[in-house]
Enzyme design. Structure first.
Site, PDB file in Angstrom:
ATOM      1  N   LEU A  20      59.585  24.171  24.850  1.00 30.75           N
ATOM      2  CA  LEU A  20      59.203  24.137  23.446  1.00 30.75           C
ATOM      3  C   LEU A  20      58.137  23.099  23.160  1.00 30.75           C
ATOM      4  CD1 LEU A  20      62.734  24.454  21.820  1.00 30.75           C
ATOM      5  CD2 LEU A  20      60.973  26.196  22.013  1.00 30.75           C
ATOM      6  N   ILE A 167      61.256  34.497  18.663  1.00 31.76           N
ATOM      7  CA  ILE A 167      61.331  34.123  20.072  1.00 31.76           C
ATOM      8  C   ILE A 167      61.394  32.606  20.175  1.00 31.76           C
ATOM      9  CG2 ILE A 167      60.137  34.217  22.292  1.00 31.76           C
ATOM     10  CD1 ILE A 167      58.671  36.723  21.241  1.00 31.76           C
ATOM     11  N   SER A 168      62.381  32.077  20.918  1.00 34.12           N
ATOM     12  CA  SER A 168      62.502  30.648  21.183  1.00 34.12           C
ATOM     13  C   SER A 168      62.632  29.866  19.871  1.00 34.12           C
ATOM     14  CB  SER A 168      61.326  30.176  22.034  1.00 34.12           C
ATOM     15  OG  SER A 168      61.543  28.882  22.534  1.00 34.12           O
ATOM     16  N   SER A 169      61.654  29.055  19.505  1.00 33.99           N
ATOM     17  CA  SER A 169      61.709  28.375  18.213  1.00 33.99           C
ATOM     18  C   SER A 169      61.875  29.394  17.079  1.00 33.99           C
ATOM     19  CB  SER A 169      60.441  27.548  17.990  1.00 33.99           C
ATOM     20  OG  SER A 169      60.460  26.913  16.730  1.00 33.99           O
ATOM     21  N   HIS A 308      63.526  31.654  30.398  1.00 37.87           N
ATOM     22  CA  HIS A 308      63.276  31.510  28.964  1.00 37.87           C
ATOM     23  C   HIS A 308      62.270  32.533  28.445  1.00 37.87           C
ATOM     24  CE1 HIS A 308      63.484  29.450  25.165  1.00 37.87           C
ATOM     25  NE2 HIS A 308      62.182  29.218  25.150  1.00 37.87           N
TER      26      HIS A 308
END
Length: 442
Positions: A20, A167-169, A308
């Protein structure tokens, strides 16, 4: 309001959605200044070209200075659905537009896509501050809700069909949005995220190592309480959630996946025991909770051996749309009950009483997971209950189904009960709501 044309080119997301706080991804930045096609049709009311990524400004309250990018297809339907697609750290709204297929899916199905874009240096969404984790708190969720409100008003979009994915954050923000605005979003799809509230910090930091490493664990009830605490007093229906995670995720580690399942099954009042398990693709394990269809309350997809960077262009977006019910195929999203009837009786003695409540589904579709709202007469306090979880013990109470009675078939009934103290008024509650819908009383 003003709108600035952006780019129409779209291509698969590069496999570089790393840590991130990794290096800034040079993802198609040069395309941000590209002009729209000369023949692009423009919405006269909004001054937004069709089939072109466009920046919209002056869209409403925006305390954290987010940017709003919008894609309206030529084929936009009357009262369209709205999809909010939230980018990963180091990304942007235009990068999310180019790296996912939601705009091309919008061309096919007629919905509108909103791409929020962070302007802070990290390019990460705020999912950790106290402001972000409460309704109207004054951070990124407020700006995103303003974007949704702008689209609802400008395009007469359907307020019952607003969805979020990220996605992710962006996956973490999807969890946050569904927590703080359960009355705005109908469902979400989170790719490689963490539970709502897991990333919380109080020192101003955007990063929570314990959560990222998968060492933050809570009971399902505790996770659900975090969601409920984001909007105190809310008793309406909760958004459905689709969760995706790779078993080899080394950024937001895999234990977060199980914690998310704990959280959303509890928040939605459905059993943590999977209703179905299958393998829709090689290496995938899909479990569904609270139902077995394409729009189950919670759907979780585990990707064996995947890290990830799990999002795959061309294979996953369509599955998100199926879960949301926006693809025009399969069963429609599970509706809220069209009708309900409640019969309530009490049997009292000097300072105590027992209450019996029968809920009847008078609609035409099954209810999968329910919350019954009612207000106890003044002076009554629940001391024990069966068939449901009751909270709080007095005043405006919400009874949440037990694991064994969460499904009520059409014309079917469920009876629950409680024991309470009273100070003279031993009457039964006089009005009830089921998942936010008022029920007839008998």
């Amino acid at each position: 309001m003003s709108a600035t044309p952006g780019t129409t080119a779209r291509r698969p997301l590069r496999p570089v959605l790393v840590a991130l706080y990794g290096a800034l991804v040079p993802l198609l930045a040069a395309l941000l200044l590209a002009a729209p096609p000369a023949a692009a049709r423009t919405d006269a009311a909004a001054d937004v070209p069709y089939a072109t990524l466009t920046e919209v400004t002056d869209f409403g309250s925006n305390p954290s200075n987010l940017q709003m990018y919008l894609y309206v297809p030529e084929s936009v339907t009357p009262n369209p659905a709205v999809l909010v697609a939230v980018h990963y750290c180091t990304g942007s709204g235009p990068a999310m537009y180019n790296g996912t297929e939601y705009a091309s899916l919008a061309d096919r199905h007629g919905f509108v896509v909103v791409y929020p874009s962070v302007t802070r240096a990290s390019k990460c969404f705020d999912v950790s501050s106290p402001q972000a984790l409460r309704r109207g708190g004054g951070s990124d969720p407020v700006g995103i809700k303003s974007m949704v409100d702008w689209v609802l008003g400008t395009y007469d979009a359907d307020p019952k069909r607003v969805f979020a994915t990220g996605i992710s954050s962006g996956a973490m923000m999807t969890n946050v949005l569904l927590g703080v605005y359960p009355d705005v979003f109908a469902a979400g799809a989170a790719f490689a995220g963490v539970p709502f509230g897991c990333f919380a910090t109080t020192d101003g930091s955007e990063w929570n190592s314990a959560c990222a490493n998968g060492t933050v664990t809570r009971t399902p009830q505790q996770w659900g309480d975090l969601v409920r605490g984001a909007y105190p007093g809310y008793t309406g229906p909760r958004p459905r959630m689709q969760l995706w995670h790779g078993t080899e995720d080394d950024v937001l580690r895999y234990p977060n996946f199980g914690e998310e399942i704990d959280q959303w099954t509890n928040a939605l009042g459905v059993s943590r025991t999977a209703a179905s398990t299958d393998a829709p693709a090689t290496g995938w394990t899909r479990t569904r909770y609270g139902g077995t269809g394409d729009q189950a309350p919670v759907e979780a997809i585990s990707l064996q051996g995947v890290g990830h960077n799990l999002y795959a262009y061309g294979t996953m977006g369509a599955r998100v749309l199926t879960f949301f019910g926006l693809d025009g195929s399969g069963p429609a999203p599970q509706p809220q009950p069209a009708g309900c009837k409640v019969t309530a009786r009490t049997s009292a003695w000097s300072t105590g009483l027992t209450g019996s409540v029968t809920i009847t589904n008078t609609g035409t579709t099954a209810i999968n997971g329910w919350k019954l709202g009612f207000t106890l007469p003044a002076g009554q306090t629940i001391t024990n209950g069966w068939g449901a979880t009751y909270a709080p013990a007095s005043g405006a109470v919400t009874a949440t189904n037990a694991a064994y009675n969460g499904t009520i078939a059409p014309n079917g009934s469920v009876t629950i009960g409680y024991q309470a103290n009273h100070r003279g008024d031993s009457a039964a509650p006089g009005a009830f709501t089921l998942d936010g819908t008022a029920c007839a009383s008998a």
